[in-house]
Scaffold this motif. Sequence first.
Motif, PDB file in Angstrom:
ATOM      1  N   MET A   1      -7.354  20.633 -22.454  1.00  0.00           N
ATOM      2  CA  MET A   1      -6.193  20.526 -21.551  1.00  0.00           C
ATOM      3  C   MET A   1      -5.802  19.056 -21.345  1.00  0.00           C
ATOM      4  N   SER A   2      -4.489  18.772 -21.486  1.00  0.00           N
ATOM      5  CA  SER A   2      -4.044  17.392 -21.262  1.00  0.00           C
ATOM      6  C   SER A   2      -3.813  17.159 -19.769  1.00  0.00           C
ATOM      7  N   GLU A   3      -4.080  15.933 -19.371  1.00  0.00           N
ATOM      8  CA  GLU A   3      -3.768  15.554 -17.984  1.00  0.00           C
ATOM      9  C   GLU A   3      -2.280  15.192 -17.909  1.00  0.00           C
ATOM     10  N   GLN A   4      -1.551  15.749 -16.932  1.00  0.00           N
ATOM     11  CA  GLN A   4      -0.102  15.507 -16.821  1.00  0.00           C
ATOM     12  C   GLN A   4       0.183  14.379 -15.820  1.00  0.00           C
ATOM     13  N   ARG A   5       1.038  13.439 -16.224  1.00  0.00           N
ATOM     14  CA  ARG A   5       1.378  12.329 -15.321  1.00  0.00           C
ATOM     15  C   ARG A   5       2.883  12.085 -15.370  1.00  0.00           C
ATOM     16  N   ASN A   6       3.389  11.455 -14.298  1.00  0.00           N
ATOM     17  CA  ASN A   6       4.807  11.043 -14.305  1.00  0.00           C
ATOM     18  C   ASN A   6       5.010   9.886 -15.277  1.00  0.00           C
ATOM     19  N   VAL A   7       4.223   8.836 -15.046  1.00  0.00           N
ATOM     20  CA  VAL A   7       4.389   7.607 -15.836  1.00  0.00           C
ATOM     21  C   VAL A   7       3.030   7.137 -16.348  1.00  0.00           C
ATOM     22  N   ILE A   8       2.977   6.853 -17.618  1.00  0.00           N
ATOM     23  CA  ILE A   8       1.782   6.199 -18.158  1.00  0.00           C
ATOM     24  C   ILE A   8       2.175   4.809 -18.649  1.00  0.00           C
ATOM     25  N   ILE A   9       1.416   3.808 -18.202  1.00  0.00           N
ATOM     26  CA  ILE A   9       1.644   2.416 -18.618  1.00  0.00           C
ATOM     27  C   ILE A   9       0.513   2.055 -19.582  1.00  0.00           C
ATOM     28  N   ILE A  10       0.883   1.501 -20.727  1.00  0.00           N
ATOM     29  CA  ILE A  10      -0.150   1.138 -21.713  1.00  0.00           C
ATOM     30  C   ILE A  10      -0.247  -0.375 -21.758  1.00  0.00           C
ATOM     31  N   GLY A  11      -1.342  -0.926 -21.251  1.00  0.00           N
ATOM     32  CA  GLY A  11      -1.540  -2.376 -21.295  1.00  0.00           C
ATOM     33  C   GLY A  11      -1.873  -2.949 -19.930  1.00  0.00           C
ATOM     34  N   GLY A  12      -2.899  -3.790 -19.894  1.00  0.00           N
ATOM     35  CA  GLY A  12      -3.340  -4.376 -18.633  1.00  0.00           C
ATOM     36  C   GLY A  12      -3.192  -5.879 -18.624  1.00  0.00           C
ATOM     37  N   GLY A  13      -2.012  -6.369 -19.027  1.00  0.00           N
ATOM     38  CA  GLY A  13      -1.670  -7.792 -18.904  1.00  0.00           C
ATOM     39  C   GLY A  13      -0.626  -7.942 -17.796  1.00  0.00           C
ATOM     40  N   PRO A  14       0.036  -9.115 -17.709  1.00  0.00           N
ATOM     41  CA  PRO A  14       1.027  -9.339 -16.642  1.00  0.00           C
ATOM     42  C   PRO A  14       2.171  -8.324 -16.640  1.00  0.00           C
ATOM     43  N   SER A  15       2.637  -7.896 -17.829  1.00  0.00           N
ATOM     44  CA  SER A  15       3.752  -6.921 -17.831  1.00  0.00           C
ATOM     45  C   SER A  15       3.266  -5.554 -17.372  1.00  0.00           C
ATOM     46  N   GLY A  16       2.080  -5.144 -17.819  1.00  0.00           N
ATOM     47  CA  GLY A  16       1.554  -3.829 -17.440  1.00  0.00           C
ATOM     48  C   GLY A  16       1.279  -3.733 -15.949  1.00  0.00           C
ATOM     49  N   PHE A  17       0.594  -4.742 -15.392  1.00  0.00           N
ATOM     50  CA  PHE A  17       0.269  -4.654 -13.958  1.00  0.00           C
ATOM     51  C   PHE A  17       1.524  -4.772 -13.097  1.00  0.00           C
ATOM     52  N   THR A  18       2.516  -5.554 -13.551  1.00  0.00           N
ATOM     53  CA  THR A  18       3.763  -5.629 -12.776  1.00  0.00           C
ATOM     54  C   THR A  18       4.470  -4.276 -12.820  1.00  0.00           C
ATOM     55  N   ALA A  19       4.498  -3.645 -13.993  1.00  0.00           N
ATOM     56  CA  ALA A  19       5.079  -2.300 -14.083  1.00  0.00           C
ATOM     57  C   ALA A  19       4.287  -1.349 -13.179  1.00  0.00           C
ATOM     58  N   GLY A  20       2.975  -1.563 -13.104  1.00  0.00           N
ATOM     59  CA  GLY A  20       2.119  -0.737 -12.240  1.00  0.00           C
ATOM     60  C   GLY A  20       2.470  -0.904 -10.765  1.00  0.00           C
ATOM     61  N   ILE A  21       2.664  -2.162 -10.349  1.00  0.00           N
ATOM     62  CA  ILE A  21       3.005  -2.435  -8.942  1.00  0.00           C
ATOM     63  C   ILE A  21       4.324  -1.739  -8.585  1.00  0.00           C
ATOM     64  N   TYR A  22       5.345  -1.932  -9.442  1.00  0.00           N
ATOM     65  CA  TYR A  22       6.680  -1.384  -9.137  1.00  0.00           C
ATOM     66  C   TYR A  22       6.697   0.138  -9.200  1.00  0.00           C
TER      67      TYR A  22
END
Length: 308
Positions: A1-22
Amino acid sequence: MSEQRNVIIIGGGPSGFTAGIYSARANLEPLLFVGKDLGGQLSFTTDIENFPGLEEGVTGPLLMDVMKRQAERFGCEVRVETVTEVELREPPFKLKTDAGEYEAKAVIICTGSSARMLGIPSEQKFFGHGVSTCATCDGFFYRGKVVGIVGGGDSAMEEGTFLTKFASKVYIIHRRKGFRASQIMLDRATSNEKIEFVLDSTVSEMLGEDKVTGVRLHNTQTGQESTLDLDGLFITIGHVPNSEVFKGQLEMDEEGYIITDRKQHTSVQGVFCAGDVQDHVFRQAVTAAGTGCAAAIEAERYLAKLGD
Ligand SMILES: Cc1cc2nc3c(=O)[nH]c(=O)nc-3n(C[C@H](O)[C@H](O)[C@H](O)COP(=O)(O)OP(=O)(O)OC[C@H]3O[C@@H](n4cnc5c(N)ncnc54)[C@H](O)[C@@H]3O)c2cc1C
């Protein structure tokens, strides 16, 4: 079974974490995969002095730790998993990691890029201690010092010329006599009195104890070895975008950079992209963070429309 999510962000650099914050602050409960380099490229560097708002500067790892905690504070879930396969043709988008299977209504790709390195053992030892891949980032630390640049393309000429603003002397070390650089960039470098060319030469070893103090050079024509005293060495032989896993599913340029429009949309609706994996021009933490913010805002708008 796949886990369902609204948004998946791929990457834990400055762009990824900023996308994560917003996207977390937009109540999208994002899931963020950091891959093998938690914190991205900045986790390999020491001083960051040009990130706005941090007047005294900060170390790369600390800045990235703060960004990660800030994203988590608003509800972004961070997992140390690497995305190994994606199916982005139509929503819901399917992703496989080394630990599980997922489906997402929107995906934000923030996988960054990797600088090409020389492939000699000592460069890892001295990376961040006299060896750098970014003159814009680290040139300022070499005021009045002697530095080398390895490369023969436009970037090497541009970064070499830029470094003469700080350094007392810049050696451009290139393995041939001919250059890939355009004539105008080459002319600019050759007419700069602080620049000296070391041609038909490769760096075979970096010398020093805790910090680079010089390099051993190998002459590609005569086979002779020599040493050159330096306070720092910049490796400028290109970058590779980390986009391999998305090949064939998103539009890319010939070097593999993902093509985005001004709102960080990719060629697939619902898939957004930010940071160095779509930017071969600026490659800075603040521009990566800026595009991460834009991608998250656009993902939120896309999901809101989907809801309507
Ligand atoms: C030595 C050095 C010094 C620098 N100094 C500065 C500076 O002083 N100021 C400045 O503004 N910029 C600096 N930069 C540039 C800055 O680091 C980059 O522009 C910035 O990190 C780009 O951010 P990003 O989010 O696009 O990607 P990155 O920081 O490259 O992060 C990419 C992330 O994606 C993850 N990833 C990749 N593939 C996958 C996958 N398949 N699955 C899951 N995760 C994946 C990686 O593990 C990583 O977490 C420096 C760079 C270097 C190398």
